[in-house]
Design a protein around this motif. Structure first.
Motif, short mmCIF file in Angstrom:
data_model
loop_
_atom_site.label_atom_id
_atom_site.label_comp_id
_atom_site.label_asym_id
_atom_site.label_seq_id
_atom_site.Cartn_x
_atom_site.Cartn_y
_atom_site.Cartn_z
N ILE A 140 -8.06 0.14 3.77
CA ILE A 140 -7.23 -0.45 3.92
C ILE A 140 -6.29 -1.19 1.97
O ILE A 140 -5.09 -1.05 2.85
CB ILE A 140 -8.23 -1.42 4.10
CG1 ILE A 140 -9.05 -2.17 5.24
CG2 ILE A 140 -7.81 -3.43 4.35
CD1 ILE A 140 -10.11 -2.97 5.51
N LEU A 141 -6.96 -0.72 1.25
CA LEU A 141 -6.03 -1.21 -0.11
C LEU A 141 -4.39 -0.29 0.27
O LEU A 141 -3.27 -0.42 -0.26
CB LEU A 141 -6.79 -0.84 -1.44
CG LEU A 141 -7.42 -1.89 -1.49
CD1 LEU A 141 -8.73 -1.30 -2.35
CD2 LEU A 141 -7.22 -3.50 -1.40
N VAL A 142 -5.31 1.29 0.66
CA VAL A 142 -3.77 2.12 0.57
C VAL A 142 -3.04 1.87 1.03
O VAL A 142 -1.38 1.88 1.25
CB VAL A 142 -4.67 3.38 0.78
CG1 VAL A 142 -3.40 4.85 0.80
CG2 VAL A 142 -5.21 4.15 -0.48
N LEU A 143 -3.05 1.60 2.93
CA LEU A 143 -2.38 0.98 3.86
C LEU A 143 -1.39 0.03 3.50
O LEU A 143 -0.64 -0.43 3.81
CB LEU A 143 -3.33 0.19 5.50
CG LEU A 143 -3.67 1.63 5.83
CD1 LEU A 143 -4.87 1.26 7.03
CD2 LEU A 143 -2.36 2.82 6.77
N ARG A 144 -2.52 -1.38 2.79
CA ARG A 144 -1.53 -2.54 2.43
C ARG A 144 -0.83 -2.43 1.19
O ARG A 144 0.63 -3.28 1.73
CB ARG A 144 -3.00 -3.85 1.53
CG ARG A 144 -2.31 -4.46 1.08
CD ARG A 144 -3.00 -5.76 0.05
NE ARG A 144 -2.61 -6.69 -0.98
CZ ARG A 144 -1.91 -6.54 -1.76
NH1 ARG A 144 -1.88 -5.27 -2.61
NH2 ARG A 144 -1.51 -7.78 -2.09
N GLY A 145 -0.87 -1.25 0.12
CA GLY A 145 0.17 -0.71 -0.63
C GLY A 145 1.46 -0.52 -0.04
O GLY A 145 2.43 -0.24 -0.61
N PHE A 146 1.04 0.65 1.08
CA PHE A 146 2.53 0.69 1.53
C PHE A 146 2.76 0.10 2.76
O PHE A 146 4.25 -0.09 2.29
CB PHE A 146 1.84 2.02 2.78
CG PHE A 146 3.24 3.05 3.31
CD1 PHE A 146 3.10 4.19 2.37
CD2 PHE A 146 3.69 2.62 4.27
CE1 PHE A 146 3.76 5.42 2.97
CE2 PHE A 146 5.00 3.41 4.55
CZ PHE A 146 4.92 4.90 3.94
#
Length: 315
Positions: free
Chosen positions: A179-185
């Motif tokens: 989720i954090l990786v997706l949020r950063g993108f």
């Protein structure tokens, strides 16, 4: 008159001064022939260390009982190639049923996990969403603190999920890291695009579906692979929440084969008559478990650099 020469006059080398370009770092210099040879040797040894065990597994799964007995176990040099092990495994039985269960759980679980993760990451990436900072802090806390195995088991049992395929999906459906990786993108996507779409009357779901997701194909492909590999390789939830052997996925059946050191009952006449070795059956199950990941990984590999680095650094 001075003689004309074809060679242009050489200018004296300029001493490095205030405006001279700084020298390049060591890692940007062209490697020497010895360095290139050393890198090639290290990569070759690394590939050999990875491919050699896989070669042994595949060759042993395709070997007859006589070849395995002559080799004293694992086979390195192929001889008397036969597909009897795969024919027996796919002829219908415990392994075939377990493979179908693993495929269905992987597909359903990956779709569910991606839907929840994308919606959660998109909501957390919008600075004006309600309580997004507090929700982000709660999610981050779960990465460092967990309830433990016993409370988790009691929760699954109280929800009536034991001996259910939902127990293979729901307890591990969401990964905070993903989720954090997706949020950063999502945070790195230009705000002007979403603002212009909102002015044209588009809602959040339409913006997510038609603007954000098409621009995030790289990170979506990487996270999808992460979830799919996780569901396909998972065995602990099944051993913890399932008691019916007929509901076990492929990984648990493979563990049972390796621990028992023999082929399961009901695979076929070839095992009963001694034509097929139990070791060949074990290796064939391992090949079946590794094959989907080995086939899908090269297609997603090109998205790893863009998807993971951009999603992990931004935001």
């Amino acid at each position: 008159m001075t003689a004309m020469t074809d060679e242009p006059a050489r200018r004296p080398a300029r001493k490095p001064g205030r405006w001279a370009a700084p020298p390049r770092p060591v890692w940007e210099e062209k490697p020497s022939p010895a360095g290139v040879a050393g890198k090639g040797l290290v990569l070759a040894l690394a590939c050999l260390a990875i491919l050699f065990p896989l070669w042994i597994v595949v060759v042993t799964s395709l070997s007859s009982r006589r070849t395995i007995d002559e080799a004293g176990g694992l086979v390195i040099v192929p001889k008397d190639i036969t597909f009897v092990a795969y024919q027996e495994l796919l002829s219908g039985g415990q392994v075939t049923r377990a493979a179908i269960i693993s495929v269905v759980v992987t597909l359903v679980g990956t779709l569910f996990s991606m839907a929840v993760s994308v919606l959660c990451a998109y909501g957390l990436s919008r600075s004006g969403s309600l309580g997004h900072r507090w929700l982000l802090m709660v999610l981050l806390a779960t990465m460092f603190f967990s309830a433990g195995l016993i409370p988790t088991y009691l929760l699954v049992q109280s929800l009536g999920l034991t001996d259910s395929y939902l127990a293979l999906i729901l307890p591990s459906a969401v990964s905070v890291f993903n989720i954090l990786v997706l949020r950063g993108f999502f945070t790195g996507i230009s705000q002007e695009l979403t603002d212009s779409a909102r002015i044209d009357g588009a809602g959040d779901f339409r913006i997510l579906w038609q603007i954000v997701m098409p621009l995030s194909r790289a990170v979506l492909a990487v996270i999808t692979l992460f979830y799919a590999v996780g569901y396909w390789s998972a065995w602990f939830n099944a051993s913890l929440y399932l008691n019916d052997q007929d509901m076990m996925p492929l990984q648990n059946v493979m563990i049972q084969l390796v621990q028992k050191q023999e082929a399961p009952v009901g695979l076929g006449q070839a095992i009963k008559t001694g034509e097929l070795s139990g070791l060949a059956v074990q290796m064939a199950v391992m090949v079946m478990a590794l094959l989907p990941v080995a086939v899908l990984s090269p297609f997603v590999q090109r998205h790893f650099k863009k998807g993971m680095l951009t999603g992990a650094v931004k935001g």
